[in-house]
Design a protein around this motif. Structure first.
Motif, PDB file in Angstrom:
ATOM      1  N   TRP A  86       0.803  -1.218   0.000  1.00  0.00           N
ATOM      2  CA  TRP A  86       0.000   0.000   0.000  1.00  0.00           C
ATOM      3  C   TRP A  86       0.829   1.257   0.000  1.00  0.00           C
ATOM      4  O   TRP A  86       0.450   2.278  -0.567  1.00  0.00           O
ATOM      5  CB  TRP A  86      -0.961   0.003   1.188  1.00  0.00           C
ATOM      6  N   LEU A  87       1.945   1.207   0.649  1.00  0.00           N
ATOM      7  CA  LEU A  87       2.772   2.401   0.703  1.00  0.00           C
ATOM      8  C   LEU A  87       3.227   2.787  -0.694  1.00  0.00           C
ATOM      9  O   LEU A  87       3.223   3.959  -1.065  1.00  0.00           O
ATOM     10  CB  LEU A  87       3.979   2.159   1.603  1.00  0.00           C
ATOM     11  N   GLU A  88       3.589   1.812  -1.454  1.00  0.00           N
ATOM     12  CA  GLU A  88       4.039   2.106  -2.807  1.00  0.00           C
ATOM     13  C   GLU A  88       2.873   2.525  -3.690  1.00  0.00           C
ATOM     14  O   GLU A  88       3.001   3.396  -4.539  1.00  0.00           O
ATOM     15  CB  GLU A  88       4.769   0.895  -3.382  1.00  0.00           C
ATOM     16  N   PHE A  89       1.755   1.915  -3.471  1.00  0.00           N
ATOM     17  CA  PHE A  89       0.554   2.297  -4.213  1.00  0.00           C
ATOM     18  C   PHE A  89       0.227   3.770  -3.931  1.00  0.00           C
ATOM     19  O   PHE A  89       0.004   4.568  -4.842  1.00  0.00           O
ATOM     20  CB  PHE A  89      -0.609   1.404  -3.793  1.00  0.00           C
ATOM     21  N   ILE A  90       0.251   4.121  -2.680  1.00  0.00           N
ATOM     22  CA  ILE A  90      -0.010   5.509  -2.287  1.00  0.00           C
ATOM     23  C   ILE A  90       1.010   6.435  -2.927  1.00  0.00           C
ATOM     24  O   ILE A  90       0.678   7.486  -3.459  1.00  0.00           O
ATOM     25  CB  ILE A  90       0.043   5.668  -0.749  1.00  0.00           C
ATOM     26  N   GLY A  91       2.258   6.011  -2.884  1.00  0.00           N
ATOM     27  CA  GLY A  91       3.308   6.818  -3.479  1.00  0.00           C
ATOM     28  C   GLY A  91       3.044   7.066  -4.954  1.00  0.00           C
ATOM     29  O   GLY A  91       3.233   8.181  -5.449  1.00  0.00           O
ATOM     30  N   GLY A  92       2.594   6.041  -5.653  1.00  0.00           N
ATOM     31  CA  GLY A  92       2.282   6.196  -7.067  1.00  0.00           C
ATOM     32  C   GLY A  92       1.173   7.203  -7.288  1.00  0.00           C
ATOM     33  O   GLY A  92       1.265   8.081  -8.146  1.00  0.00           O
ATOM     34  N   MET A  93       0.139   7.112  -6.481  1.00  0.00           N
ATOM     35  CA  MET A  93      -0.960   8.069  -6.609  1.00  0.00           C
ATOM     36  C   MET A  93      -0.489   9.477  -6.280  1.00  0.00           C
ATOM     37  O   MET A  93      -0.796  10.435  -6.979  1.00  0.00           O
ATOM     38  CB  MET A  93      -2.101   7.699  -5.657  1.00  0.00           C
ATOM     39  N   ALA A  94       0.250   9.574  -5.208  1.00  0.00           N
ATOM     40  CA  ALA A  94       0.698  10.888  -4.758  1.00  0.00           C
ATOM     41  C   ALA A  94       1.553  11.554  -5.822  1.00  0.00           C
ATOM     42  O   ALA A  94       1.457  12.768  -6.050  1.00  0.00           O
ATOM     43  CB  ALA A  94       1.475  10.763  -3.452  1.00  0.00           C
ATOM     44  N   GLY A  95       2.366  10.760  -6.480  1.00  0.00           N
ATOM     45  CA  GLY A  95       3.213  11.322  -7.524  1.00  0.00           C
ATOM     46  C   GLY A  95       2.389  11.945  -8.633  1.00  0.00           C
ATOM     47  O   GLY A  95       2.611  13.104  -9.009  1.00  0.00           O
ATOM     48  N   VAL A  96       1.430  11.225  -9.134  1.00  0.00           N
ATOM     49  CA  VAL A  96       0.586  11.747 -10.202  1.00  0.00           C
ATOM     50  C   VAL A  96      -0.194  12.964  -9.724  1.00  0.00           C
ATOM     51  O   VAL A  96      -0.321  13.964 -10.432  1.00  0.00           O
ATOM     52  CB  VAL A  96      -0.384  10.666 -10.716  1.00  0.00           C
ATOM     53  N   CYS A  97      -0.693  12.899  -8.519  1.00  0.00           N
ATOM     54  CA  CYS A  97      -1.472  14.019  -7.992  1.00  0.00           C
ATOM     55  C   CYS A  97      -0.643  15.289  -7.941  1.00  0.00           C
ATOM     56  O   CYS A  97      -1.077  16.344  -8.399  1.00  0.00           O
ATOM     57  CB  CYS A  97      -2.004  13.690  -6.598  1.00  0.00           C
ATOM     58  N   SER A  98       0.544  15.177  -7.371  1.00  0.00           N
ATOM     59  CA  SER A  98       1.343  16.387  -7.223  1.00  0.00           C
ATOM     60  C   SER A  98       1.714  16.927  -8.596  1.00  0.00           C
ATOM     61  O   SER A  98       1.725  18.124  -8.840  1.00  0.00           O
ATOM     62  CB  SER A  98       2.567  16.108  -6.362  1.00  0.00           C
ATOM     63  N   GLN A  99       1.965  16.022  -9.499  1.00  0.00           N
ATOM     64  CA  GLN A  99       2.318  16.406 -10.862  1.00  0.00           C
ATOM     65  C   GLN A  99       1.160  17.128 -11.545  1.00  0.00           C
ATOM     66  O   GLN A  99       1.366  18.063 -12.315  1.00  0.00           O
ATOM     67  CB  GLN A  99       2.653  15.113 -11.601  1.00  0.00           C
ATOM     68  N   ARG A 100      -0.051  16.721 -11.252  1.00  0.00           N
ATOM     69  CA  ARG A 100      -1.210  17.322 -11.902  1.00  0.00           C
ATOM     70  C   ARG A 100      -1.844  18.428 -11.064  1.00  0.00           C
ATOM     71  O   ARG A 100      -2.914  18.936 -11.401  1.00  0.00           O
ATOM     72  CB  ARG A 100      -2.261  16.249 -12.183  1.00  0.00           C
ATOM     73  N   GLY A 101      -1.198  18.745  -9.951  1.00  0.00           N
ATOM     74  CA  GLY A 101      -1.689  19.865  -9.163  1.00  0.00           C
ATOM     75  C   GLY A 101      -2.973  19.605  -8.399  1.00  0.00           C
ATOM     76  O   GLY A 101      -3.701  20.538  -8.081  1.00  0.00           O
ATOM     77  N   VAL A 102      -3.244  18.358  -8.105  1.00  0.00           N
ATOM     78  CA  VAL A 102      -4.418  18.099  -7.274  1.00  0.00           C
ATOM     79  C   VAL A 102      -3.961  17.490  -5.953  1.00  0.00           C
ATOM     80  O   VAL A 102      -2.861  16.965  -5.852  1.00  0.00           O
ATOM     81  CB  VAL A 102      -5.422  17.161  -7.971  1.00  0.00           C
ATOM     82  N   ASP A 103      -4.806  17.597  -4.976  1.00  0.00           N
ATOM     83  CA  ASP A 103      -4.455  17.062  -3.670  1.00  0.00           C
ATOM     84  C   ASP A 103      -4.954  15.640  -3.522  1.00  0.00           C
ATOM     85  O   ASP A 103      -5.797  15.180  -4.280  1.00  0.00           O
ATOM     86  CB  ASP A 103      -5.050  17.941  -2.575  1.00  0.00           C
ATOM     87  N   LEU A 104      -4.411  14.990  -2.519  1.00  0.00           N
ATOM     88  CA  LEU A 104      -4.777  13.601  -2.270  1.00  0.00           C
ATOM     89  C   LEU A 104      -5.332  13.472  -0.861  1.00  0.00           C
ATOM     90  O   LEU A 104      -4.644  13.765   0.116  1.00  0.00           O
ATOM     91  CB  LEU A 104      -3.543  12.710  -2.432  1.00  0.00           C
ATOM     92  N   LEU A 105      -6.576  13.066  -0.790  1.00  0.00           N
ATOM     93  CA  LEU A 105      -7.220  12.902   0.508  1.00  0.00           C
ATOM     94  C   LEU A 105      -7.273  11.432   0.850  1.00  0.00           C
ATOM     95  O   LEU A 105      -7.707  10.614   0.046  1.00  0.00           O
ATOM     96  CB  LEU A 105      -8.637  13.469   0.440  1.00  0.00           C
ATOM     97  N   LEU A 106      -6.831  11.125   2.057  1.00  0.00           N
ATOM     98  CA  LEU A 106      -6.761   9.725   2.445  1.00  0.00           C
ATOM     99  C   LEU A 106      -7.927   9.390   3.348  1.00  0.00           C
ATOM    100  O   LEU A 106      -8.108   9.998   4.391  1.00  0.00           O
ATOM    101  CB  LEU A 106      -5.448   9.492   3.190  1.00  0.00           C
ATOM    102  N   SER A 107      -8.693   8.409   2.948  1.00  0.00           N
ATOM    103  CA  SER A 107      -9.762   7.963   3.817  1.00  0.00           C
ATOM    104  C   SER A 107      -9.473   6.527   4.211  1.00  0.00           C
ATOM    105  O   SER A 107      -9.766   5.594   3.483  1.00  0.00           O
ATOM    106  CB  SER A 107     -11.102   8.058   3.088  1.00  0.00           C
ATOM    107  N   ALA A 108      -8.848   6.386   5.345  1.00  0.00           N
ATOM    108  CA  ALA A 108      -8.473   5.051   5.801  1.00  0.00           C
ATOM    109  C   ALA A 108      -9.608   4.480   6.620  1.00  0.00           C
ATOM    110  O   ALA A 108      -9.884   4.937   7.718  1.00  0.00           O
ATOM    111  CB  ALA A 108      -7.193   5.116   6.626  1.00  0.00           C
ATOM    112  N   THR A 109     -10.281   3.527   6.057  1.00  0.00           N
ATOM    113  CA  THR A 109     -11.415   2.947   6.753  1.00  0.00           C
ATOM    114  C   THR A 109     -10.920   1.901   7.736  1.00  0.00           C
ATOM    115  O   THR A 109     -10.096   1.063   7.412  1.00  0.00           O
ATOM    116  CB  THR A 109     -12.357   2.276   5.754  1.00  0.00           C
ATOM    117  N   GLU A 110     -11.462   1.954   8.915  1.00  0.00           N
ATOM    118  CA  GLU A 110     -11.135   0.924   9.888  1.00  0.00           C
ATOM    119  C   GLU A 110     -11.878  -0.345   9.515  1.00  0.00           C
ATOM    120  O   GLU A 110     -12.874  -0.306   8.791  1.00  0.00           O
ATOM    121  CB  GLU A 110     -11.548   1.381  11.283  1.00  0.00           C
TER     122      GLU A 110
END
Lengths: 349, 349
Positions: free
Chosen positions: A79-103
């Motif tokens: 998951w950490l790497e998955f998140i990293g992949g998303m975060a990379g694209v987000c920052s590149q495209r100027g959008v934010d990333l909201l994390l909703s970690a469901t218990e």
DNA sequence: TTGTACGCGTTATCAA
DNA sequence: TTGATAACGCGTACAA
């Protein structure tokens, strides 16, 4: 307190309209004004108020990631790497990333569509799709832009990113079969996970393809950190113990190693092991394990890209992207030694 | 498209004011109205627009997490648990979690204070503090509510959460010293990380405390995945090779194991190993490694709690919370065998 | 090229 | 107990 367009307007002696247009680089503002306005904005350390902007153009400029952090073993490195992949694209495209970690059990918290309907995010990447996942239908009904990571066996009418679990496991098990193994145990996770069915199917296909008999006794599903050691120990204690093991997760494979050692089974001489998902614990094991590797980062990145596209063109046709995993050969697999003999320990790869 | 208070008001025949108050459970609305309004809200699947709300009360209801995902080895499992800890507290307190994953060199992206000044988030948890980190001063200057995870050696005037790296390493190394080891190698990470100095200091203190000579030759800092194997191999090749190793990260310890094997060194008989940070790869290694464990999840959770407090009471005194790591004994450490002898392989613990 | 005026959805103030 | 109105900060028709 906060610097607004109004402050800048006052300062440069122009209207807020002009300021707004200058900062958004419209071309109907005189270069001179533009320059002054920008200088002042910089000087005042102006940052547009995200809420106001969202409200105005009804876009949150934010992607939501719904991820089951505590459901899996919390230290599932994937998951950490998955998140990293998303975060990379987000920052590149100027959008934010909201994390909703469901218990684990907490489905009540924020309803997923709520995040979108409340304009908290523009769309969702939803992970850990179960078979017949109700969230999917809910999101579809409410026209919430989303991309699933994973798919349930049946549904095919939504966008998703996934790994080809069937072929990944099939190739891994075929590898074992080619090495001469026939009694290959399957150590699986909770069958309610969408991927469980695919992985098990891959296992079966390997036997079908090679015309070997499929022995249901060798399939152990629903294993957890607590139940795995006992199940594995029992398996090795039997007369007809398997000569190879496919483990659907790192911690399962790592539980196999000491159990094998305890019975004096040497890997890969007496027992071959293949594991799904490649990571440090798998690479650093002794011996390093042959593993089915997934493009973790890419999966996250593609999920983000697909979602952005979906948000921009909600009526575009569904995109389903399946990545092929790759079998990484290491030294935990070897040809079946004849009659339990002890000398044929060469690896054929 | 979106359901708003206006829609509800129209539907129930009351004003938006009343609707708003009913939904926020004010006590100056008649129970009857409240009930009807709520029913209709439910029926229409109303979700308040987050942007409008933010704009109105100038709070984003969102915490920002600034995390260097690609700086460390991407699969550093620690962060996943840290994130999980933060996410848990956030969901419990009804605030969102915004992830700002900074790429290695990309300091330019969104300025951190910008996130707060643009009201994107109400405050920040900033990770991976370097010595004399400029971000700290910047945030202080702009009165951005923040909590650091980690501290630089010098600064003490801001709120942070951290692990006591000094005592963690000191105890680990003392453990080795008590076992009779004197030549203990130190395998460290980039010294620019704030924690590096603390860990090295712990190492030195262990020698001071026990009155042993400190040999700078045994200290290897700035190791990476690529440079570590060579450095370790070289270290073992020397005549006066160490009899024990402290590794500041999982991947360093995991690089030690095969290097030791290659030279015929058995662990723990010929070489003891202690590693900082306990995780699956460390537990699953052969042998399982004695490790300095950190309360990963708690660190994240506490960072979130502290930040929420800081946002609510910006003028409250600074809070600095240091957690004690704990030494988890496993089977990679044993008493120094006399004169390189091969028989005293008992573990004393 | 610039300015005026309005609306985005919500909540707070004040008056009824 | 309820409602009219203003305000949060920004972007944009429209007019000048």
């Amino acid at each position: 307190m906060s610097v607004t367009v109004k402050d800048i307007a006052r300062r440069v002696g122009l209207s807020v309209t002009t300021v707004s247009r200058a900062l958004n680089d419209h071309d109907d503002v005189s270069p001179a004004s533009k320059a002054r306005i920008r200088a002042v904005a910089e000087e005042l350390d102006y940052h547009p108020n995200a809420a106001a902007r969202s409200l105005q153009n009804s876009r949150a400029n934010t992607l939501g990631l719904v991820i089951p952090l505590s459901l899996h073993r919390s230290h599932d490195v994937f998951w950490l790497e998955f998140i990293g992949g998303m975060a990379g694209v987000c920052s590149q495209r100027g959008v934010d990333l909201l994390l909703s970690a469901t218990e684990a059990g907490d489905e009540t918290s924020t309803s997923l569509p709520g995040l979108v309907r409340g304009r908290r995010v523009d769309g969702l990447v939803v992970c850990d799709i179960r078979t017949n996942d109700p969230r999917i239908k809910q999101m579809q009904r409410l026209h919430v832009p989303f991309v699933a990571f994973g798919r349930d066996a049946a549904g095919v009418d939504y966008s998703y990113v996934d790994v080809d679990g069937v072929s990944g496991v099939r190739e891994a098990v075929l590898h074992l079969i080619y090495l001469g193994h026939q009694r290959i145990a399957y150590l699986g996770l909770d069958p309610r996970f969408g991927f469980s069915a695919f992985r098990l199917q891959g296992y079966r296909e390997a036997f079908e393809v090679s015309g070997l008999p499929f022995d249901p006794e060798l399939v152990h599903e629903g294993l957890t950190e607590t139940t795995a050691p006992a199940a594995i120990g029992e398996m090795f204690a039997r007369e007809d113990r398997p000569t190879a093991v496919f483990a659907a997760a790192d911690f399962l494979a790592l539980a196999v190693l000491p159990a094998a050692r305890a019975r004096g089974l040497s890997i890969p001489r007496d027992l071959s092991v293949v594991v799904f998902d490649d990571n440090l614990s798998v690479q650093g094991a002794d011996p390093p394990l042959t593993a089915v590797g997934q493009p973790n980062r890419t999966l996250g990145a593609e999920a983000a890209r697909l979602l952005l596209e979906r948000i921009e063109y909600p009526d575009a046709p569904v995109v389903q992207q399946i990545f092929e995993p790759s079998l990484v050969m290491r030294s935990s697999t070897a040809p079946l030694s004849d009659l339990g003999g002890k000398d044929s320990a060469e690896t054929v790869a």
